[in-house]
Scaffold this motif. Structure first.
Motif, mmCIF file in Angstrom:
data_model
loop_
_atom_site.group_PDB
_atom_site.id
_atom_site.type_symbol
_atom_site.label_atom_id
_atom_site.label_comp_id
_atom_site.label_asym_id
_atom_site.label_seq_id
_atom_site.Cartn_x
_atom_site.Cartn_y
_atom_site.Cartn_z
ATOM 1 N N ASP A 66 0.819 -1.220 0.000
ATOM 2 C CA ASP A 66 0.000 0.000 0.000
ATOM 3 C C ASP A 66 0.853 1.270 0.000
ATOM 4 O O ASP A 66 0.492 2.263 -0.648
ATOM 5 C CB ASP A 66 -0.925 0.007 1.236
ATOM 6 N N PHE A 69 1.858 2.085 -3.463
ATOM 7 C CA PHE A 69 0.730 2.659 -4.237
ATOM 8 C C PHE A 69 0.485 4.112 -3.830
ATOM 9 O O PHE A 69 0.228 4.968 -4.680
ATOM 10 C CB PHE A 69 -0.537 1.817 -4.045
ATOM 11 N N LEU A 83 -1.173 -4.325 -12.926
ATOM 12 C CA LEU A 83 -0.711 -5.203 -11.848
ATOM 13 C C LEU A 83 -0.070 -6.423 -12.489
ATOM 14 O O LEU A 83 -0.757 -7.272 -13.058
ATOM 15 C CB LEU A 83 -1.894 -5.584 -10.955
ATOM 16 N N GLU A 87 -0.756 -10.781 -7.795
ATOM 17 C CA GLU A 87 -1.856 -10.203 -7.022
ATOM 18 C C GLU A 87 -3.094 -11.095 -7.143
ATOM 19 O O GLU A 87 -3.456 -11.538 -8.234
ATOM 20 C CB GLU A 87 -2.197 -8.788 -7.554
ATOM 21 N N ARG A 91 -6.891 -8.961 -3.673
ATOM 22 C CA ARG A 91 -5.983 -7.804 -3.640
ATOM 23 C C ARG A 91 -6.378 -6.777 -4.710
ATOM 24 O O ARG A 91 -6.295 -5.569 -4.486
ATOM 25 C CB ARG A 91 -4.534 -8.286 -3.841
ATOM 26 N N ASP A 94 -9.161 -4.823 -3.288
ATOM 27 C CA ASP A 94 -8.608 -3.966 -2.243
ATOM 28 C C ASP A 94 -7.924 -2.725 -2.858
ATOM 29 O O ASP A 94 -8.142 -1.585 -2.427
ATOM 30 C CB ASP A 94 -7.605 -4.854 -1.483
ATOM 31 N N ILE A 95 -7.119 -2.946 -3.890
ATOM 32 C CA ILE A 95 -6.394 -1.833 -4.533
ATOM 33 C C ILE A 95 -7.391 -0.857 -5.163
ATOM 34 O O ILE A 95 -7.268 0.365 -5.030
ATOM 35 C CB ILE A 95 -5.404 -2.384 -5.596
ATOM 36 N N LYS A 96 -8.398 -1.395 -5.832
ATOM 37 C CA LYS A 96 -9.394 -0.515 -6.471
ATOM 38 C C LYS A 96 -10.105 0.329 -5.428
ATOM 39 O O LYS A 96 -10.334 1.534 -5.612
ATOM 40 C CB LYS A 96 -10.423 -1.352 -7.241
ATOM 41 N N LYS A 98 -9.092 1.065 -2.305
ATOM 42 C CA LYS A 98 -8.213 1.983 -1.556
ATOM 43 C C LYS A 98 -7.713 3.135 -2.413
ATOM 44 O O LYS A 98 -7.543 4.247 -1.926
ATOM 45 C CB LYS A 98 -6.991 1.239 -1.031
ATOM 46 N N PHE A 99 -7.435 2.892 -3.695
ATOM 47 C CA PHE A 99 -6.766 3.922 -4.493
ATOM 48 C C PHE A 99 -7.652 4.523 -5.580
ATOM 49 O O PHE A 99 -7.258 5.474 -6.253
ATOM 50 C CB PHE A 99 -5.440 3.369 -5.045
ATOM 51 N N VAL A 103 -7.932 -0.990 -12.672
ATOM 52 C CA VAL A 103 -6.753 -1.861 -12.706
ATOM 53 C C VAL A 103 -6.776 -2.750 -13.941
ATOM 54 O O VAL A 103 -7.821 -3.244 -14.365
ATOM 55 C CB VAL A 103 -6.629 -2.744 -11.437
#
Ligand SMILES: O=C(O)c1ccccc1N[C@@H]1O[C@H](COP(=O)(O)O)[C@@H](O)[C@H]1O
Length: 219
Positions: A66, A69, A83, A87, A91, A94-96, A98-99, A103
């Motif tokens: 994180d 990122f 990515l 991953e 994950r 989660d990335i989508k 959080k950020f 992706v």
């Protein structure tokens, strides 16, 4: 639908400008220290400013945490994350969340068995990138200039947009699009004179050759 062309691993102002001038739709910046195309955050900030919305900025990461990122968001503010590691689907989600960026999940392909994971990833990713599976002793999971058997994608029924990469160059990109019916192509080694050294003339030739395939693309 027009073919998306991504030039990845740009690391100088000159070659970035060449890719933008020649009409790249996506420009890729690698944040993975073992890669010869790895960028510092400050170099990413500088190159990111130069893009000025002329193409989508793609940040390539490999199993990043994180904090990485967060740093890339601050420096580059990418339009999309690529990515390129192991991953998981969880994950990705989660990335989508959080950020807040789309992706593109790179999936390694060597045999038809590699496509078994596709439905899980396609449910969460915004785009899929089919790349050649790297050899077991490779120091990085991509950017190796090696193609996979494009015929493995020949009967693919995927609603999600997808791109292909792996060993593409101006001389084979038309055939890759014809066989895979991909909506986009991604190149790094095929527009370089040496690992990490982009060649302006090769970038222009690749984009010209990719554009010439336009009518073959369906997704
Ligand atoms: O470019 C890299 O160094 C790299 C490092 C780690 C993961 C992926 C990397 N590049 C991506 O690999 C494919 C294929 O590249 P090539 O054209 O065969 O060199 C492409 O999607 C790059 O974005």
């Amino acid at each position: 639908m027009s073919l998306l062309v991504k030039i990845c691993g740009l690391s100088t102002r000159e070659t970035l400008e060449t890719a933008l001038d020649a009409g790249a739709d996506m420009v890729g910046f690698v944040f993975f220290p073992p890669s010869p195309r790895h960028l510092s955050l400050e170099a990413g900030r500088d190159l990111g400013r130069q893009v000025k919305r002329r193409a989508l900025k793609v940040a390539l990461t490999v199993d990043a945490d994180d904090a990485t990122f967060d740093n890339i968001m601050d420096a580059l503010s990418p339009d999309i994350f690529q990515l390129h590691g192991k991953e998981t689907v969880a994950r990705l989600r989660d990335i989508k969340q959080k950020f807040g960026r789309p992706v593109m999940k790179a999936l390694p392909v060597e045999t038809v068995a590699d496509l078994a994971v596709l439905p899980g990833y396609a449910a969460v990713a915004d785009r899929i990138l089919f790349d050649a599976r790297p050899p077991k002793d490779a120091t990085r999971p991509g950017g190796l200039g090696a193609p996979f058997d494009w015929h493995l994608l020949q009967n693919l029924e995927l609603v999600l947009p997808y791109m292909v990469s792996g060993g593409l160059h101006a001389g084979n990109v038309a055939e890759a699009v014809r066989v895979t019916r991909a909506g986009g192509v991604d190149v790094s080694s095929g527009v370089e004179s040496a690992p990490g050294v982009k060649d302006p003339e090769m970038i222009k030739a690749f984009i010209r050759a990719a554009r010439a395939t336009q009518e073959l693309s369906v997704r």
